[in-house]
Write a protein that holds these residues in place. Sequence first.
Motif, PDB file in Angstrom:
ATOM      1  N   ASP A 118     -15.280 -62.511  39.150  1.00  0.00           N
ATOM      2  CA  ASP A 118     -14.654 -63.706  38.573  1.00  0.00           C
ATOM      3  C   ASP A 118     -15.382 -65.010  38.903  1.00  0.00           C
ATOM      4  N   HIS A 119     -16.223 -64.991  39.923  1.00  0.00           N
ATOM      5  CA  HIS A 119     -16.877 -66.241  40.327  1.00  0.00           C
ATOM      6  C   HIS A 119     -18.209 -66.465  39.584  1.00  0.00           C
ATOM      7  N   ASN A 120     -19.076 -65.463  39.704  1.00  0.00           N
ATOM      8  CA  ASN A 120     -20.449 -65.611  39.187  1.00  0.00           C
ATOM      9  C   ASN A 120     -20.550 -65.104  37.762  1.00  0.00           C
ATOM     10  N   GLY A 171     -10.205 -61.618  34.644  1.00  0.00           N
ATOM     11  CA  GLY A 171      -9.460 -62.729  35.233  1.00  0.00           C
ATOM     12  C   GLY A 171      -9.791 -63.016  36.677  1.00  0.00           C
ATOM     13  N   ILE A 172      -9.167 -64.073  37.163  1.00  0.00           N
ATOM     14  CA  ILE A 172      -9.394 -64.534  38.539  1.00  0.00           C
ATOM     15  C   ILE A 172      -8.655 -63.586  39.486  1.00  0.00           C
ATOM     16  N   CYS A 173      -9.337 -63.189  40.533  1.00  0.00           N
ATOM     17  CA  CYS A 173      -8.807 -62.143  41.420  1.00  0.00           C
ATOM     18  C   CYS A 173      -7.344 -62.383  41.822  1.00  0.00           C
ATOM     19  N   HIS A 174      -7.017 -63.584  42.252  1.00  0.00           N
ATOM     20  CA  HIS A 174      -5.673 -63.815  42.793  1.00  0.00           C
ATOM     21  C   HIS A 174      -4.598 -63.728  41.711  1.00  0.00           C
ATOM     22  N   GLN A 175      -4.947 -64.205  40.526  1.00  0.00           N
ATOM     23  CA  GLN A 175      -3.993 -64.160  39.414  1.00  0.00           C
ATOM     24  C   GLN A 175      -3.748 -62.697  39.001  1.00  0.00           C
ATOM     25  N   SER A 206     -11.429 -61.037  50.638  1.00  0.00           N
ATOM     26  CA  SER A 206     -12.594 -61.831  51.050  1.00  0.00           C
ATOM     27  C   SER A 206     -12.650 -63.113  50.235  1.00  0.00           C
ATOM     28  N   ASP A 207     -11.545 -63.801  50.250  1.00  0.00           N
ATOM     29  CA  ASP A 207     -11.455 -65.098  49.594  1.00  0.00           C
ATOM     30  C   ASP A 207     -10.305 -65.855  50.242  1.00  0.00           C
ATOM     31  N   SER A 208     -10.526 -67.128  50.500  1.00  0.00           N
ATOM     32  CA  SER A 208      -9.531 -67.879  51.277  1.00  0.00           C
ATOM     33  C   SER A 208      -8.202 -68.053  50.537  1.00  0.00           C
ATOM     34  N   HIS A 209      -8.206 -67.901  49.210  1.00  0.00           N
ATOM     35  CA  HIS A 209      -6.945 -68.074  48.491  1.00  0.00           C
ATOM     36  C   HIS A 209      -6.159 -66.778  48.288  1.00  0.00           C
ATOM     37  N   THR A 210      -6.523 -65.758  49.038  1.00  0.00           N
ATOM     38  CA  THR A 210      -5.777 -64.494  49.009  1.00  0.00           C
ATOM     39  C   THR A 210      -4.273 -64.719  49.247  1.00  0.00           C
ATOM     40  N   GLY A 267      -6.868 -74.894  35.054  1.00  0.00           N
ATOM     41  CA  GLY A 267      -7.106 -73.485  35.345  1.00  0.00           C
ATOM     42  C   GLY A 267      -7.204 -73.286  36.844  1.00  0.00           C
ATOM     43  N   SER A 268      -8.012 -72.327  37.276  1.00  0.00           N
ATOM     44  CA  SER A 268      -8.224 -71.912  38.675  1.00  0.00           C
ATOM     45  C   SER A 268      -7.093 -71.015  39.155  1.00  0.00           C
ATOM     46  N   CYS A 269      -7.304 -70.387  40.306  1.00  0.00           N
ATOM     47  CA  CYS A 269      -6.302 -69.455  40.812  1.00  0.00           C
ATOM     48  C   CYS A 269      -4.995 -70.145  41.184  1.00  0.00           C
ATOM     49  N   THR A 270      -4.987 -71.471  41.188  1.00  0.00           N
ATOM     50  CA  THR A 270      -3.782 -72.215  41.559  1.00  0.00           C
ATOM     51  C   THR A 270      -2.846 -72.449  40.382  1.00  0.00           C
ATOM     52  N   ALA A 276     -11.987 -67.107  34.430  1.00  0.00           N
ATOM     53  CA  ALA A 276     -12.819 -66.996  35.636  1.00  0.00           C
ATOM     54  C   ALA A 276     -12.657 -68.284  36.433  1.00  0.00           C
ATOM     55  N   CYS A 277     -13.308 -68.350  37.597  1.00  0.00           N
ATOM     56  CA  CYS A 277     -13.196 -69.538  38.447  1.00  0.00           C
ATOM     57  C   CYS A 277     -13.828 -70.755  37.783  1.00  0.00           C
ATOM     58  N   GLY A 278     -14.988 -70.546  37.170  1.00  0.00           N
ATOM     59  CA  GLY A 278     -15.644 -71.609  36.409  1.00  0.00           C
ATOM     60  C   GLY A 278     -15.823 -72.902  37.167  1.00  0.00           C
ATOM     61  N   PRO A 279     -15.347 -74.024  36.574  1.00  0.00           N
ATOM     62  CA  PRO A 279     -15.621 -75.340  37.154  1.00  0.00           C
ATOM     63  C   PRO A 279     -15.071 -75.517  38.560  1.00  0.00           C
ATOM     64  N   CYS A 280     -14.092 -74.705  38.941  1.00  0.00           N
ATOM     65  CA  CYS A 280     -13.499 -74.855  40.281  1.00  0.00           C
ATOM     66  C   CYS A 280     -14.545 -74.693  41.367  1.00  0.00           C
ATOM     67  N   ILE A 281     -15.531 -73.844  41.115  1.00  0.00           N
ATOM     68  CA  ILE A 281     -16.582 -73.649  42.120  1.00  0.00           C
ATOM     69  C   ILE A 281     -17.926 -74.167  41.590  1.00  0.00           C
ATOM     70  N   GLY A 282     -17.842 -75.142  40.688  1.00  0.00           N
ATOM     71  CA  GLY A 282     -19.063 -75.776  40.191  1.00  0.00           C
ATOM     72  C   GLY A 282     -19.880 -74.881  39.284  1.00  0.00           C
ATOM     73  N   PHE A 311      -6.940 -77.776  40.130  1.00  0.00           N
ATOM     74  CA  PHE A 311      -7.478 -76.832  41.101  1.00  0.00           C
ATOM     75  C   PHE A 311      -6.925 -77.106  42.509  1.00  0.00           C
ATOM     76  N   ASN A 312      -7.557 -76.478  43.493  1.00  0.00           N
ATOM     77  CA  ASN A 312      -7.034 -76.626  44.857  1.00  0.00           C
ATOM     78  C   ASN A 312      -7.972 -77.356  45.822  1.00  0.00           C
ATOM     79  N   ARG A 313      -9.209 -77.598  45.420  1.00  0.00           N
ATOM     80  CA  ARG A 313     -10.142 -78.266  46.342  1.00  0.00           C
ATOM     81  C   ARG A 313     -10.866 -79.391  45.616  1.00  0.00           C
ATOM     82  N   GLY A 369     -18.735 -83.286  45.940  1.00  0.00           N
ATOM     83  CA  GLY A 369     -19.864 -82.508  45.429  1.00  0.00           C
ATOM     84  C   GLY A 369     -19.511 -81.123  44.924  1.00  0.00           C
ATOM     85  N   ARG A 370     -18.293 -80.640  45.201  1.00  0.00           N
ATOM     86  CA  ARG A 370     -17.932 -79.264  44.819  1.00  0.00           C
ATOM     87  C   ARG A 370     -17.972 -79.069  43.295  1.00  0.00           C
ATOM     88  N   SER A 371     -17.724 -80.130  42.547  1.00  0.00           N
ATOM     89  CA  SER A 371     -17.736 -80.024  41.081  1.00  0.00           C
ATOM     90  C   SER A 371     -19.149 -79.869  40.546  1.00  0.00           C
TER      91      SER A 371
HETATM   92 FE1  SF4 Z   1     -12.015 -69.125  42.274  1.00  0.00          FE
HETATM   93 FE2  SF4 Z   1     -11.502 -71.673  42.652  1.00  0.00          FE
HETATM   94 FE3  SF4 Z   1      -9.709 -69.872  43.256  1.00  0.00          FE
HETATM   95 FE4  SF4 Z   1     -11.908 -70.079  44.763  1.00  0.00          FE
HETATM   96  S1  SF4 Z   1     -10.308 -71.599  44.522  1.00  0.00           S
HETATM   97  S2  SF4 Z   1     -10.954 -68.179  44.002  1.00  0.00           S
HETATM   98  S3  SF4 Z   1     -13.393 -70.622  43.211  1.00  0.00           S
HETATM   99  S4  SF4 Z   1     -10.481 -70.312  41.225  1.00  0.00           S
END
Ligand code: SF4
Length: 642
Positions: A64-66, A98-102, A118-122, A295-298, A356-362, A377-379, A383-385
């Motif tokens: 979902d990220h790359n 889709g995004i892993c958490h969703q 292996s993702d902080s938003h688990t 969007g984003s997992c949030t 996917a995560c897309g712009p959330c992780i730049g 998003f959540n962060r 520079g993250r954008s």
């Molecule tokens: Fe993906 Fe953003 Fe959620 Fe991290 S915070 S898992 S980059 S959508």
Amino acid sequence: MGLNLAQKIIKEHLVTGEMVSGSEISIKIDQTLTQDSTGTMAYLQFEAIGIPRVKTKKSVAYIDHNTIQAGFENADDHKYIQTVASKHGVYFSRPGNGICHQVQLERFGVPGMTLLGSDSHTPTGGGIGMLAIGAGGLDVAVAMGGGPYYLTMPKVCKVNLKGKLKPWSSAKDIILEVLRVMSVKGGVGKIIEYAGEGIKSLTVPERATITNMGAELGATTSIFPSDELTKEFLKAQGRESDWVELQPDADATYDEEIEINLDLLEPLAAKPHSPDNVEKVKDIGKIKVDQVAIGSCTNSSFMDMMKVAKILKGKTVHPDVSLVIAPGSKQVFTMIAENGALADMVAAGARILESACGPCIGMGQSPKTDAVSLRTFNRNFEGRSGTKSAKVYLLSPEVAVVSAITGVLTDPREYGEAPQVEMPSEFVTQDNMVLDPAPEGVDVEVVRGPNIKPFPLNKALTEKLEGKALIKVGDNITTDHIMPSNAKLLPFRSNVPYLAEYCLTPCDADFPKRAKENGGGFIIGGSNYGQGSSREHAALAPLQLGVKGVIVKSFARIHMANLINSGIIPMTFVNEEDYDQIDMGDEIVIEDATKQIKSRSNVIIKNVTKNKEIPVSVTLSDRQVEIILAGGLLNYTRKQSQ
Ligand code: SF4
Ligand code: MIC
């Protein structure tokens, strides 16, 4: 004495230790998830551990990220993960699903189970009553192999929700309010447990928005009870049989308690560049907006998308605003396509991105120079954008989409009537983008592209550690500073030597060069060092550059664990003022390192340049001491199995 919800699940899963906050415990892990940007490393490590098949109830590998695939690297990693997952018994969620958490929440999460990802938003899984924790890839690899997950028993903080959200206020405002009250380090060492009459009006996706951003508090995880609303959600997902009721005991006790009155919550936004820099939208004022990203997992659930579509229906995005929308999963995408909501978005001028995560992780959609970008998003770290000068505000889908129409940050209460969206009684459930692993005994060839390089391995701890203070940074340094991630760098997550060339460069462009010229050394930092992502690359890249220890005022939880797993010594100043006793370039020596670390008392480091002795504490469990002595978790695990 009664137990709270977190304690109940931990008790059920306890392998070692006592449930006394601050002491080390280990718990059995039922489910794991990985995503692709941390997953390649996690599976390389799983392979290195040498266990043939995962021992969890369910392990899922997501892509979902790359997903930009501007070169062969991403696609190579996808294939590697697909084949290695199949070989070892892991389900594979294909890119586009889709995004892993969703997806995990929709299709696999089970109340009362433990999930390590292996993702902080688990912790998004806490919305369904799971004890869901983010960790480094190596910890997840160990859990896939059936090993328990070690953590410090957290304190449990009750967040008592009173009242009911007013129209135009949303779940995002609840978590932004918690962030305003507690700050980005207020959750370190804690589980946040939600309770009170207010939760009865929050659907599972809304709860998941809240638990997701518990990561921004630094919390170990966040959790909601599993109640009738959870049952309804699971039923609508065709998974009613996964439901169990979970409530804290009536006489449960908590280490801390805060109260939030939902009746009083107004639309909020986190201003640049920190998720806790929260203010009311109306007080920030009508600043001009260049980009809106939803969007984003949030905030990418069906309910979120429907609210957005309803507001957009019949309108046109403001001429100066670029609106991008990424639905969180194939399920969400299918449903808004089938009911026409997607057409309303497209007609209004929204640019639709894949799930996917897309712009959330730049990964694409970097805003223009000096842009104001409103994101659900959540962060919003600097520079993250992908654009250093951009100013990113975090806010609800409602505020985001209304502002996309007006062209200025807008308190939606002045806009008109809030959209009403009902939870569907049935979601579209078609898991055809989740591949089953190969049956046991069937041989699968693991495909490894040329971008997959061996990861660095530390050596056993030496008696004398010496080196320079290679860099000195301030408070709240994020993993995005330590190991930046953007469209240019994410493709190299399985190539640590390449990534190391960018380590800490947002703070100091010369850091990698200096580290190499000096044959490694030490990093000096302030408080909450390493907040943010679970990426172990923020430890592996320094390891690649020869970093031996990190000396700071305090650490964020996952990053500290990743340093230990890499065999890098995490040290905290006993007296915070001693931060001023070390400058960049100072020569640091630690004598009798093994003895000092084993001794359990403060470790003395010598600043040879300033002729000063500085006490630091190295708070490690017995097991962590052994890991540091062995030169990291992988060496330790191998030693154990000999
Ligand atoms: Fe993906 Fe953003 Fe959620 Fe991290 S915070 S898992 S980059 S959508
Ligand atoms: C993030 O939101 O920063 C990420 C990208 O999802 C990370 C994982 C990673 O760095 O790959 C996270 O939150 O753990």
